[in-house]
Write a protein that holds these residues in place. Structure first.
Motif: not given
Length: 240
Positions: A210-221
């Motif tokens: 099973e493929e996995r992706m972990l997506i990181t979003i940075r909080k800039e404002t």
């Protein structure tokens, strides 16, 4: 199918993540409580112990390959369900200060029981919706990290999570192979809510294909005061 010892050995070999004996024992206790409670309240469709280890526990720990989480970080798990991944991350990293957010009271009751029986400290189980919590003092823009797994599409998920994250913090979404398309569709929503796409970790579930992706979003404002919208709106009318 590998047994638990084989799974852990292979996981450590492939990732470098080692689970000390005390954490393994607590995770075993968690799995036992999950299996027992699941007979009364549906918490997971995965009931075999080895598969709980593989698809819940080890899958949750993949986040430590995606980013470095500082000691003592304050973490919120949005739509935690049976405590996946937030409760499992707390067991592995006792230093984390964790808030588990779940809208179904019966699941919160399970989480409270697990926390009490495992003797976990600095962990809060909240019966709430992310849209409500994201407007409350003490929670809005106060977390170093927000996580969510198997909850919603990215353009909905960012409205649940980013209002809770402090500027300089991050959110991480656990996704499958469709994560790339979801991320593209959420690009405008991410900007609107004060975020910026960071690293995207790609790999496979331990012991499987099973493929996995972990997506990181940075909080800039800071997130504009308009968001999150009232309960139900992020899912009904996702930001596009």
């Amino acid at each position: 199918m590998l047994d638990r010892e084989g799974l852990l050995a292979n996981f450590t070999r492939d990732t470098g993540i080692t689970l000390p004996g005390e954490q393994v024992s607590r995770l075993e206790d968690y799995i036992r409580l999950l299996q027992e409670y699941n007979q009364k309240v549906k918490l997971t469709a995965i009931t075999a112990e080895e598969e709980i280890w593989r698809k819940h526990v080890l899958d949750s720990l993949l986040i430590f390959l995606a980013l470095e989480i500082p000691a003592g970080a304050r973490l919120v798990d949005v739509g935690t369900g049976a405590g996946i991944p937030g409760l499992l991350l707390k067991i592995y990293r006792p230093d984390l200060r964790v808030v588990l957010v779940e809208s179904q009271r019966k699941k919160v009751t399970f989480l409270e029981e697990v926390v009490a029986k495992l003797g976990l400290q600095h962990i809060e189980c909240l019966w709430s919706r992310a849209e409500e919590l994201g407007r409350q003092e003490g929670y809005r823009e106060s977390f170093d990290l927000a996580v969510a797994r198997a909850l919603a599409g990215m353009n909905t998920l960012v409205e649940y999570c980013l209002p809770l994250v402090r500027v300089g913090g991050s959110m991480v979404a656990y996704k499958g192979p469709g994560g790339e398309e979801e991320l593209e569709a959420a690009a405008r929503a991410i900007r609107m809510l004060g975020g910026k796409t960071g690293a995207v970790w790609r790999g496979r579930l331990p012991g499987g294909l099973e493929e996995r992706m972990l997506i990181t979003i940075r909080k800039e404002t800071p997130t504009p005061a308009l968001y999150p919208r009232r309960p139900g709106m992020p899912a009904k009318r996702p930001l596009a």
